[in-house]
Design a protein around this motif. Sequence first.
Motif, PDB file in Angstrom:
ATOM      1  N   ASP A 100      24.236   3.170 -14.914  1.00  0.00           N
ATOM      2  CA  ASP A 100      25.616   2.736 -15.120  1.00  0.00           C
ATOM      3  C   ASP A 100      26.152   2.283 -13.771  1.00  0.00           C
ATOM      4  OD1 ASP A 100      28.096   2.192 -16.173  1.00  0.00           O
ATOM      5  OD2 ASP A 100      28.775   4.274 -16.166  1.00  0.00           O
ATOM      6  N   GLY A 101      26.217   0.977 -13.581  1.00  0.00           N
ATOM      7  CA  GLY A 101      26.679   0.446 -12.308  1.00  0.00           C
ATOM      8  C   GLY A 101      25.749   0.828 -11.180  1.00  0.00           C
ATOM      9  N   ALA A 102      26.314   1.425 -10.126  1.00  0.00           N
ATOM     10  CA  ALA A 102      25.521   1.760  -8.946  1.00  0.00           C
ATOM     11  C   ALA A 102      24.731   3.039  -9.101  1.00  0.00           C
ATOM     12  CB  ALA A 102      26.444   1.883  -7.726  1.00  0.00           C
ATOM     13  N   TYR A 103      24.922   3.752 -10.211  1.00  0.00           N
ATOM     14  CA  TYR A 103      24.299   5.056 -10.373  1.00  0.00           C
ATOM     15  C   TYR A 103      23.475   5.123 -11.657  1.00  0.00           C
ATOM     16  CZ  TYR A 103      27.723   6.428  -6.822  1.00  0.00           C
ATOM     17  OH  TYR A 103      28.468   6.519  -5.677  1.00  0.00           O
ATOM     18  N   SER A 152      34.031   9.213 -14.928  1.00  0.00           N
ATOM     19  CA  SER A 152      35.058   8.182 -14.941  1.00  0.00           C
ATOM     20  C   SER A 152      34.460   6.827 -14.587  1.00  0.00           C
ATOM     21  CB  SER A 152      36.183   8.539 -13.965  1.00  0.00           C
ATOM     22  OG  SER A 152      35.674   8.671 -12.646  1.00  0.00           O
ATOM     23  N   ASN A 153      35.192   5.777 -14.893  1.00  0.00           N
ATOM     24  CA  ASN A 153      34.680   4.424 -14.665  1.00  0.00           C
ATOM     25  C   ASN A 153      34.486   4.110 -13.187  1.00  0.00           C
ATOM     26  OD1 ASN A 153      34.734   3.499 -17.500  1.00  0.00           O
ATOM     27  ND2 ASN A 153      36.929   3.833 -17.305  1.00  0.00           N
ATOM     28  N   ASP A 154      35.267   4.770 -12.318  1.00  0.00           N
ATOM     29  CA  ASP A 154      35.078   4.553 -10.879  1.00  0.00           C
ATOM     30  C   ASP A 154      34.081   5.527 -10.272  1.00  0.00           C
ATOM     31  OD1 ASP A 154      36.462   6.935 -10.787  1.00  0.00           O
ATOM     32  OD2 ASP A 154      38.217   6.146  -9.737  1.00  0.00           O
ATOM     33  N   HIS A 155      33.455   6.357 -11.116  1.00  0.00           N
ATOM     34  CA  HIS A 155      32.378   7.268 -10.712  1.00  0.00           C
ATOM     35  C   HIS A 155      32.822   8.352  -9.728  1.00  0.00           C
ATOM     36  CE1 HIS A 155      29.376   4.660 -12.664  1.00  0.00           C
ATOM     37  NE2 HIS A 155      30.072   3.654 -12.164  1.00  0.00           N
ATOM     38  N   SER A 201      40.639   4.891 -14.583  1.00  0.00           N
ATOM     39  CA  SER A 201      40.124   6.226 -14.250  1.00  0.00           C
ATOM     40  C   SER A 201      41.225   7.207 -13.848  1.00  0.00           C
ATOM     41  CB  SER A 201      39.072   6.151 -13.127  1.00  0.00           C
ATOM     42  OG  SER A 201      37.990   5.340 -13.506  1.00  0.00           O
ATOM     43  N   GLN A 202      42.487   6.869 -14.158  1.00  0.00           N
ATOM     44  CA  GLN A 202      43.594   7.755 -13.809  1.00  0.00           C
ATOM     45  C   GLN A 202      44.148   8.511 -15.012  1.00  0.00           C
ATOM     46  OE1 GLN A 202      44.459   8.276 -10.493  1.00  0.00           O
ATOM     47  NE2 GLN A 202      42.551   7.088 -10.381  1.00  0.00           N
TER      48      GLN A 202
END
Length: 705
Positions: A100-103, A152-155, A201-202
């Motif tokens: 998922d993205g960078a992870y 969260s979407n911002d990891h 992500s808040q």
Amino acid sequence: MTQSRDQLTPLAAPVAPRRPHAFTTHGITLTDDYAWLKDPNWQEVLRDPTVLDPDIRSYLEAENAYTESLLGHTGALQKTLVAEMRARIKEDDSSVPSPDGAYAYFRKFREGGQHPMYCRTPRDGGEVVTILDGDQLAAGHDYFRLNQVRHSNDHTRSAWAADTKGSEYFTLRVRDIASGEDSAIDVIEQTDGGVVWAADSQAFFYVKLDDNHRPMQVWRHRLGTPQADDVLVYEEKDFGWFTHIHESASGRFCVIAGGDHETSEQWLIDLSDAAATPRLVAARTEGVQYSIADRGDQLFILTNADDALDFKIVTAPLAAPARGNWRDLIPHRAGVYVDDFDLFAGHLVRLERANALPSIVIRDLTSGEEHAIGFDEAAYSLGTLGSYEFDTTSLRISYSSMTTPSEVYDYDMTTRARLLRKREEIPSGHNPADYVTTRIIATAPDGAAVPVSILHAKNLKRDGTAPLLLYGYGSYGMEMPASFSANRLSLVDRGFVYAIAHIRGGADKGWGWYLDGKREKKTNSFDDFAASARALIAANYTSEKRIVGHGGSAGGMLMGAVANRAGELFAGIVAEVPFVDVLNTMLDDTLPLTPPEWPEWGNPIESEADFKTILSYSPYDNVAAKTYPAILAMGGLSDPRVTYWEPAKWIARLRATMTGGGPVLLRTNMGAGHGGASGRFNRLDEVAIVYAFALWAVGLAEQPA
């Protein structure tokens, strides 16, 4: 050496006092001698089992002591079974990381660990970060179960939910991934465990359970604020409907999915605007079910609308998704049940089922070209494992059979290349060639063809002498996959045949198969199960009084009904968390599941016909003065689905009414709910009890050391 149950000298069986409670419905008066076993304060017992009425607790503990006195001599056998089953578990196992993205995120277990750790690593490999350690979180709790863990979407954070009573009241918390600390403010009580993050992500959405344990409300929580400040964004007014949430295929929406067993309705919240008002997809129409996925300005909808008995897939414009704008993409095909689907940026993946066998079909959304992923065994399980990512050509699938341990593949939907990512490892060793999986077809009294999946050792002699465990469920349209279970080998290696009856009431052969086993047709499920037992006898796999029936929850109701109707076929019956007090439960609209269950079983409050139908088969109400096989009923004190008093009342009435056979045993887990003991190794203790009982019922339990 073997020991017959007739050689044992157990404690005296408990005798539940009769305290008659008479009630009249539709002019019919019934008397329930054991209604007192239902604690009037049951809602509070779910939250705090220590407040259970002392008289009821004393009775349940007496039943537990009696069961232990009968099965205690199998203690050494149970320990052996647990050791065998545990030796087949790779203790330091881990799942295949999901990017998922960078992870990439995954679960793993430590050697000796009961609960999973949730971890991540950089997408292309690197340092592993443990986000949550289930063993640490479980410390100090007799029961602990993690539900959803969602980053969260911002990891930067992870929302996680846990139940510490077995009552399925989940508390949500938010963890800062970098520090490993949970927020002291962001603590949300009494949820169903699900969470969907807003795009920024808040904030996140969750479902709150009401005082009767029903998921009726969707709330929005903003980080850094107390639960008292949360905003109600949706409330279901029909107590016959349950509400849950999930993220849409693209991640653009929070989907509010409501419904019962016959009708559904969905709403969308744009996650880029957490304060947005939910948008209705299509208004509820009785008998019409649908589920959605989104792609750009288009919705893809799986539905049974327009008499699509086995379901079809339609599309609709996102801007105008009402039923009048639905257009067929995958038309209905009778006998080919579209079970589920996944949507990606360029592909549609659907799971189909025909004649109780699954297949995966992939459609290129640009060209319309389709192809299927196939496997060759006679009976098997196949499914997709989902993805965090929408714009990908990689599909993750799982495959197993009753002889083949689980395999996980990454499948490229464009090139059709299949990469094996993980094969379930059996540390103690497993050779699939030493076993056989096959199917037979049983013929029900009305001529229906009932598939039966079978596992046995390759060297089995089919001379009718083998003991056999026959498993069944047959409700809610749930299929029973012919999948791998390492635990079953402990029975099969001792000469058992293991069989699964794909009876009506499940959707193994399509949605019509389900409809033919519900409400006024419910007895088809019981007839199918008995027919499966007789077919296995006719095929020389076993013989009468060599079969142990096994089912849980609604499958436990199946066990109770079969014990009443065809008990002569069985040496033993195991009913886990059995839904056996069907009529009384369906008459009590304060219980968590009762109103949503009326479409499945009927509403005996409103309908005299439904009352009489349920009364005609409800296991508790049909206990008779006859000979019964040995029966083991297993319940959980904090179970909100099948309440503890159902098996307790059933066993009390059986013991007071039956004229021979048995014995009938009740084991209540005083610290767990519907799923039994928590922890992957603790659960083995309960499996060992079931297997020891099965071996004992057919005279194969070992002499105590």
